[in-house]
Design a protein around this motif. Structure first.
Motif, PDB file in Angstrom:
ATOM      1  N   ILE A 157       0.841  -1.200   0.000  1.00 16.80           N
ATOM      2  CA  ILE A 157       0.000   0.000   0.000  1.00 16.80           C
ATOM      3  C   ILE A 157       0.874   1.248   0.000  1.00 16.80           C
ATOM      4  N   LEU A 158       1.914   1.232   0.830  1.00 13.81           N
ATOM      5  CA  LEU A 158       2.790   2.392   0.918  1.00 13.81           C
ATOM      6  C   LEU A 158       3.509   2.651  -0.404  1.00 13.81           C
ATOM      7  N   THR A 159       3.826   1.578  -1.100  1.00 16.08           N
ATOM      8  CA  THR A 159       4.497   1.722  -2.391  1.00 16.08           C
ATOM      9  C   THR A 159       3.542   2.299  -3.434  1.00 16.08           C
ATOM     10  N   HIS A 160       2.269   1.904  -3.338  1.00 14.54           N
ATOM     11  CA  HIS A 160       1.296   2.304  -4.352  1.00 14.54           C
ATOM     12  C   HIS A 160       0.876   3.766  -4.198  1.00 14.54           C
ATOM     13  N   PHE A 161       0.734   4.209  -2.945  1.00 16.65           N
ATOM     14  CA  PHE A 161       0.276   5.571  -2.700  1.00 16.65           C
ATOM     15  C   PHE A 161       1.435   6.448  -2.253  1.00 16.65           C
ATOM     16  N   ARG A 162       1.448   7.671  -2.730  1.00 17.91           N
ATOM     17  CA  ARG A 162       2.453   8.620  -2.284  1.00 17.91           C
ATOM     18  C   ARG A 162       1.882   9.372  -1.089  1.00 17.91           C
ATOM     19  N   LEU A 163       2.014   8.759   0.097  1.00 15.90           N
ATOM     20  CA  LEU A 163       1.470   9.361   1.305  1.00 15.90           C
ATOM     21  C   LEU A 163       2.457  10.386   1.839  1.00 15.90           C
ATOM     22  N   ILE A 164       1.921  11.485   2.352  1.00 17.30           N
ATOM     23  CA  ILE A 164       2.787  12.548   2.842  1.00 17.30           C
ATOM     24  C   ILE A 164       2.609  12.734   4.329  1.00 17.30           C
ATOM     25  N   ASP A 165       3.508  13.501   4.932  1.00 13.76           N
ATOM     26  CA  ASP A 165       3.444  13.882   6.340  1.00 13.76           C
ATOM     27  C   ASP A 165       3.270  12.677   7.247  1.00 13.76           C
ATOM     28  N   ILE A 166       2.445  12.809   8.282  1.00 13.53           N
ATOM     29  CA  ILE A 166       2.411  11.807   9.333  1.00 13.53           C
ATOM     30  C   ILE A 166       1.793  10.493   8.905  1.00 13.53           C
ATOM     31  N   LEU A 167       0.900  10.490   7.908  1.00 12.03           N
ATOM     32  CA  LEU A 167       0.291   9.227   7.501  1.00 12.03           C
ATOM     33  C   LEU A 167       1.368   8.247   7.053  1.00 12.03           C
ATOM     34  N   ARG A 168       2.375   8.773   6.349  1.00 13.19           N
ATOM     35  CA  ARG A 168       3.476   7.914   5.935  1.00 13.19           C
ATOM     36  C   ARG A 168       4.155   7.312   7.165  1.00 13.19           C
ATOM     37  N   TYR A 169       4.317   8.112   8.203  1.00 11.16           N
ATOM     38  CA  TYR A 169       5.009   7.630   9.389  1.00 11.16           C
ATOM     39  C   TYR A 169       4.122   6.698  10.201  1.00 11.16           C
ATOM     40  N   ARG A 170       2.812   6.948  10.229  1.00 11.52           N
ATOM     41  CA  ARG A 170       1.900   6.072  10.981  1.00 11.52           C
ATOM     42  C   ARG A 170       1.917   4.666  10.404  1.00 11.52           C
ATOM     43  N   PHE A 190      -7.304  29.961  10.185  1.00  9.46           N
ATOM     44  CA  PHE A 190      -8.586  30.417   9.655  1.00  9.46           C
ATOM     45  C   PHE A 190      -9.157  29.505   8.581  1.00  9.46           C
ATOM     46  N   LYS A 191      -8.606  28.295   8.474  1.00 13.22           N
ATOM     47  CA  LYS A 191      -9.059  27.437   7.390  1.00 13.22           C
ATOM     48  C   LYS A 191      -8.875  25.970   7.769  1.00 13.22           C
ATOM     49  N   THR A 192      -9.805  25.144   7.305  1.00 13.54           N
ATOM     50  CA  THR A 192      -9.646  23.703   7.409  1.00 13.54           C
ATOM     51  C   THR A 192     -10.014  23.091   6.065  1.00 13.54           C
ATOM     52  N   TYR A 193      -9.643  21.858   5.828  1.00 17.09           N
ATOM     53  CA  TYR A 193      -9.793  21.252   4.509  1.00 17.09           C
ATOM     54  C   TYR A 193     -10.645  19.991   4.571  1.00 17.09           C
ATOM     55  N   THR A 194     -11.465  19.826   3.559  1.00 13.48           N
ATOM     56  CA  THR A 194     -12.303  18.629   3.472  1.00 13.48           C
ATOM     57  C   THR A 194     -11.642  17.527   2.656  1.00 13.48           C
ATOM     58  N   ASP A 195     -10.605  17.862   1.913  1.00 12.59           N
ATOM     59  CA  ASP A 195      -9.911  16.870   1.092  1.00 12.59           C
ATOM     60  C   ASP A 195      -8.850  16.172   1.933  1.00 12.59           C
ATOM     61  N   PRO A 196      -8.982  14.852   2.190  1.00 14.72           N
ATOM     62  CA  PRO A 196      -7.999  14.151   3.021  1.00 14.72           C
ATOM     63  C   PRO A 196      -6.584  14.206   2.475  1.00 14.72           C
ATOM     64  N   LYS A 197      -6.430  14.429   1.181  1.00 11.98           N
ATOM     65  CA  LYS A 197      -5.088  14.472   0.600  1.00 11.98           C
ATOM     66  C   LYS A 197      -4.281  15.652   1.141  1.00 11.98           C
ATOM     67  N   HIS A 198      -4.981  16.690   1.603  1.00 11.44           N
ATOM     68  CA  HIS A 198      -4.262  17.819   2.190  1.00 11.44           C
ATOM     69  C   HIS A 198      -3.466  17.379   3.415  1.00 11.44           C
ATOM     70  N   TYR A 199      -3.999  16.400   4.157  1.00 17.63           N
ATOM     71  CA  TYR A 199      -3.348  15.907   5.366  1.00 17.63           C
ATOM     72  C   TYR A 199      -2.533  14.636   5.118  1.00 17.63           C
ATOM     73  N   GLY A 200      -2.571  14.155   3.885  1.00  8.08           N
ATOM     74  CA  GLY A 200      -1.796  12.970   3.563  1.00  8.08           C
ATOM     75  C   GLY A 200      -2.615  11.712   3.437  1.00  8.08           C
ATOM     76  N   GLY A 201      -3.935  11.824   3.405  1.00  7.12           N
ATOM     77  CA  GLY A 201      -4.782  10.645   3.383  1.00  7.12           C
ATOM     78  C   GLY A 201      -5.161  10.203   1.984  1.00  7.12           C
ATOM     79  N   ASN A 202      -5.090   8.907   1.716  1.00  9.22           N
ATOM     80  CA  ASN A 202      -5.520   8.359   0.438  1.00  9.22           C
ATOM     81  C   ASN A 202      -6.406   7.136   0.594  1.00  9.22           C
TER      82      ASN A 202
END
Length: 426
Positions: A339-352, A384-396
């Protein structure tokens, strides 16, 4: 109100009105008050998934038991009352503070000795059926804890759970929602959670668990925890597992060993936080690493604007750590790495996802807990902002959490434990 890039925007904290800000995405009526209540305790505190099991642990402490006695009794109880989330067929990881020393006990499940990377032919194979079962570490962990720290008679710690098992339990919402059609194929689950016509029993109904489970508790109480792994009980377990297609043998049970691990220490201001080095410990440390740069104090929640901004920062920190929660659902490391190879996960998700329980790489953990990396992630949080797209936080992707139980205990002398246990999937 959503702007063009899918983010939710709010005004600066200083300009918030005294009343709630309502938008098209807010609920039309206010949420009811939380059922949680703030309590003050004079002697000790036990927190479990149920009042019933919290009382079991509290009674142990009131009767002269120590924090480990209370933990063992509470966990045996929760393995019955919350049988959908934890139990003697699962595993746990415990953070311990006792006699001014810190310990971590890793008693999580292991793959059978004959497991191979190609043993699962379909995705459902690692979630349903005998092949999906890992070697349980729960009872071994209890026994090791008791031999090292226990004070009350072993039998007395199992007696409450045994009595509850024989009397029956009440189906809770999570238990009801955990049941699926394939559970009907298992005779014990069918007899417990389904009625004569084949329909599922409902939340609130009282049910009797399999008498074999209650008998197992009696054997463990009489013969000690090792009987589960080396005695006659191990032979019965091997036979039962073989009947449902498991590859676990008595040799797997006999060779199981718990792992005592060095607790992670992390300075937060003038205090030191002690974390489990595997499972979710480094992740909790990472979230605190982000938050410590905000220097939160009572002034951070003084006004309504301060409170909203502080809550926003905490939530955003959690999103970077947990937005897409990767739960280990009896999944092999090879699948996880694929899974990790298939997705380019960023930030903490990669570390989790790379924090594989048995051998989390120390350079990776050091980076997660370093002030520099905490500052790097904190700089991405917009007040002043939050995001609905999980990719902003590294989620796929996401794997559903099908059952985990947490217990925290603070004893009168200041000793404490924090433990997370799971059967991963019912």
């Amino acid at each position: 109100m959503a702007d063009h890039d899918g983010a939710y925007v709010h005004r600066p904290a200083e300009t918030f009105p005294t009343g709630p800000v309502i938008s098209a995405d807010d609920p039309k009526s206010p949420f009811p008050p939380s059922e949680s209540m703030l309590h003050r305790y004079n002697r000790h505190a036990v927190v479990a998934d149920s009042k019933q099991c919290s009382k079991v642990g509290s009674d142990i402490l009131s009767n002269g038991g120590n924090v480990i006695d209370a933990a063992i009794a509470t966990m045996f109880c929760s393995g019955i009352v919350s049988v959908d989330s934890m139990g003697i067929g699962g595993g746990f990881i415990m953070n311990i503070y006792k006699d001014n020393k810190f310990y971590t006990l890793n008693s999580k499940e292991l793959a059978p000795l004959s497991a191979t990377k190609n043993m699962f032919k379909t995705p459902s194979d690692y979630d349903i059926g005998g092949m999906s079962i890992a070697v349980p570490g729960e009872v071994k962990g209890y026994w090791e804890l008791y031999k090292k720290f226990g004070s009350l008679p072993w039998k007395s710690l199992i007696e409450p759970a045994k009595n509850i098992c024989e009397e029956g339990i009440t189906i809770k919402d999570h238990m009801y929602n955990s049941l699926e059609s394939h559970h009907y194929d298992d005779q014990h689950l069918r007899n417990t959670f389904f009625n004569i016509s084949g329909g599922q029993r409902f939340t609130g109904e009282r049910v009797k668990l399999a008498p074999e489970l209650c008998k197992t508790l009696r054997i463990i109480a009489s013969n000690g925890g090792d009987d589960f792994y080396n005695g006659h009980l191990a032979e019965l377990i091997e036979a039962d597992l073989r009947d449902i297609g498991s590859i676990i043998t008595k040799k797997d049970l006999q060779s199981y060993k718990v792992r005592w691990e060095e607790t992670l220490s992390m300075p937060i201001g003038s205090n030191t936080v002690h974390l489990t080095p595997s499972a979710g410990g480094p992740l909790v440390g990472f979230i605190l690493n982000i938050l410590r740069g905000y220097n939160l104090t009572t002034k951070s929640i003084q006004s309504e604007g301060d409170l909203i901004r502080t809550h926003h920062r905490i939530i955003e920190s959690y999103k970077y750590g947990f937005f897409v929660m990767i739960v280990y659902v009896v999944i092999l490391k090879q699948i996880l790495k694929l899974i990790l190879t298939h997705f380019r996960l960023i930030d903490i998700l990669r570390y989790r996802t790379q924090l594989e329980d048995s051998d989390a790489p120390s350079p990776l953990i050091r980076k997660m807990l370093s002030p520099v990396f905490g500052h790097e992630i904190r700089a991405k949080i917009n007040d002043f902002k939050t995001y609905t797209d999980p990719k902003h936080y590294g989620g796929n992707f996401i794997i559903i959490d099908e059952g985990t139980s947490h217990i925290s205990i603070l004893a009168p002398n200041g000793d404490a434990i924090s433990v997370t246990a799971s059967i991963n999937s019912l």
